[in-house]
Design an enzyme around this catalytic site. Structure first.
Site, PDB file in Angstrom:
ATOM      1  N   GLY A 228       8.319  37.994 -38.843  1.00  0.00           N
ATOM      2  CA  GLY A 228       8.523  38.032 -37.394  1.00  0.00           C
ATOM      3  C   GLY A 228       7.897  39.255 -36.756  1.00  0.00           C
ATOM      4  O   GLY A 228       7.255  39.174 -35.706  1.00  0.00           O
ATOM      5  N   CYS A 229       8.067  40.392 -37.405  1.00  0.00           N
ATOM      6  CA  CYS A 229       7.539  41.645 -36.864  1.00  0.00           C
ATOM      7  C   CYS A 229       6.010  41.648 -36.907  1.00  0.00           C
ATOM      8  O   CYS A 229       5.362  42.204 -36.020  1.00  0.00           O
ATOM      9  CB  CYS A 229       8.124  42.831 -37.627  1.00  0.00           C
ATOM     10  SG  CYS A 229       9.925  42.917 -37.473  1.00  0.00           S
TER      11      CYS A 229
END
Length: 155
Positions: free
Chosen positions: A46-47
């Site tokens: 996600g990051c």
């Protein structure tokens, strides 16, 4: 649980090491708008998506007068690996003490897979040229978030 920032609040000052160990301060950006985004960990799916989205839109954002700083609890060495692996152009800084994360209300209790845990709350704070909070967004999604910010800011 740290207090969340509101529009009009003074953005907390910070000086944190970037991926090369150089100090980056919010004060260095006075006179420009700054998008400070908080993410849980470098090199996670996600990051990575979020950092790549900011990198892909960096020219558009800087052209509109916004600098972008990503903050995580990672150490500079991990940030450097993240930057190299993903070819990131955004400024990444590390806050291992979590003091800045807490000052911005981006660290505390959150739900993760249905459980309450303590950790980084994915957040984005838009700071104006005078160092005041223009927008404070908490519990944002990694995917599609940058497009939403661009739309919200009218860029």
């Amino acid at each position: 649980m740290s207090e969340r920032l509101q529009t009009g609040d003074t953005a907390p000052a910070f000086t944190l090491p970037d991926a090369d160990g150089n100090e980056v301060s919010l004060a260095d950006h006075k006179g420009r708008k700054v998008i400070v985004y908080f993410y849980p960990a470098a090199l996670t799916p996600g990051c990575t998506k979020q950092a790549c989205d900011f990198t892909d839109n960096l020219d558009l954002l800087t052209g509109a007068g916004y600098d972008v700083i990503g903050v995580s609890p990672d150490k500079p060495e991990k940030l450097a690996k993240f930057r190299e692996k993903e070819n990131l152009k955004v400024t990444l800084v590390g806050d291992p003490s979590k003091e800045t994360l807490e000052a911005y209300g981006a660290f505390g209790e959150k739900k993760l897979y249905g459980k309450v845990v303590t950790g980084v709350i994915r957040s984005t704070i838009v700071v104006d040229e005078e160092g005041k909070v223009e927008k404070a967004l908490y519990n944002v999604k990694a995917t599609g978030h940058v497009a939403k910010i661009i739309k919200d800011l009218g860029i």
